[in-house]
Design an enzyme around this catalytic site. Structure first.
Site: not given
Length: 309
Positions: A179, A230, A300
């Site tokens: 990520r 998320s 995130e």
């Protein structure tokens, strides 16, 4: 700070749509957020280049696709937002190094790329159907799901800098992590396209897999309620959702924002939640998991802008 109001955009050679004070709640999947000083939807890449050349040096800029990984605080964003979805929408097969690749501009929705790949007999892009944003956002954060990540299929990217210069960048111009994507060069550049290399395969099998993954996503995520996917990255060897649920946080509220009962790593806005509600709940979940489990969850989602005064 931004394009001079006294100069019509047409006089600068611009062909896109320019908006001042545009509420960002209409451009983020959480349906919350204050106004941006200036927003621009380019007609195409050439038009975007002209627009960026006319911005003052140092102007804060953010590129936004579907706004599915973004929270804009209620006080708004003091700078310029470039909208890419439906603007930078080129999606096609191209020949590169004697083989076919898919070229997708940054405003193309990731699920659309997965369907395009299957239609043309490629496999390996099915996971993109589970990424709710655009290719630009997927590139910026190395988005992934179902065991695959965006940069695994990227050969090169197309970027644009603050003065409108386009460049082709190689995969090894970036450090790719979970990520995270970190450029190994100086200066601000924004993703405006990517060349994706997938394996030739059975298009029908790929379509069946996409359908299966979509059903799995619908069954496990609160897709009918505004959310941003998320909220936290999975920590090594564990799942953020499991830790959040273990702490008894499902259904917890701050204002009108709620930790989803369906998926603990989702925060939903059933209606009327402010950005402050959502951010407060994110902070509460983070603090609770850190206190009770000793795990420091990393977000995130990107949070920008100013709190409402």
């Amino acid at each position: 700070m931004y394009l001079a109001e006294s100069i019509p955009k047409e006089a600068l050679g611009l062909r896109g749509v320019l908006q001042n004070g545009e509420p960002m709640r209409g451009h983020t999947s959480w349906r919350a957020g204050g106004p941006a000083d200036q927003c621009y939807t380019p007609a195409d890449l050439d038009d975007l280049s002209v627009f960026l050349r006319n911005l003052p040096a140092g102007e804060p800029i953010i590129f936004v696709g579907l706004g599915s990984n973004l929270l804009v605080r209620d006080g708004g964003f003091r700078g310029t937002v470039v909208f890419t979805h439906a603007a930078l929408a080129r999606l096609e097969l191209v020949e590169r190094e004697a083989r076919a690749e898919i070229f997708a501009e940054s405003g193309v929705a990731s699920p659309k790329v997965s369907r395009f790949a299957a239609k043309h007999g490629f496999e390996g892009g099915e996971f993109l159907t589970g990424i709710p944003g655009t290719i630009g956002g997927a590139l910026a954060m190395n988005a992934g799901c179902y065991g695959s990540e965006t940069w695994e299929i990227v050969t090169q990217v197309l970027t644009i800098d603050r003065v409108g210069q386009l460049r082709e960048r190689r995969h090894d111009d970036y450090v790719i992590g979970y990520r995270s994507v970190t450029p190994q060069f100086e200066g601000d550049e924004f993703f405006v396209g990517a060349w994706l290399r997938l394996q030739p395969g059975d298009g029908e099998r790929s379509r069946r897999m996409i359908k299966s993954l979509l059903h799995k996503r619908i069954a496990s995520q609160p897709l009918q309620i505004p959310n941003a996917g998320s909220v936290f990255r999975n920590p090594p060897g564990d799942y953020a959702a499991r830790l959040i649920e273990q702490c008894g946080l499902k259904g917890v509220k701050r204002g009108k924002a709620i930790v989803s009962e369906k998926h603990a790593n989702f925060i939903v806005n059933p209606g009327g939640a402010s950005a402050a509600d959502i951010e407060s709940l994110i902070d509460h979940v983070h603090a609770t998991v850190l206190k009770e489990c000793g795990v420091n969850l990393h977000r995130e989602v990107r949070i920008i802008g100013e709190a409402l005064k």
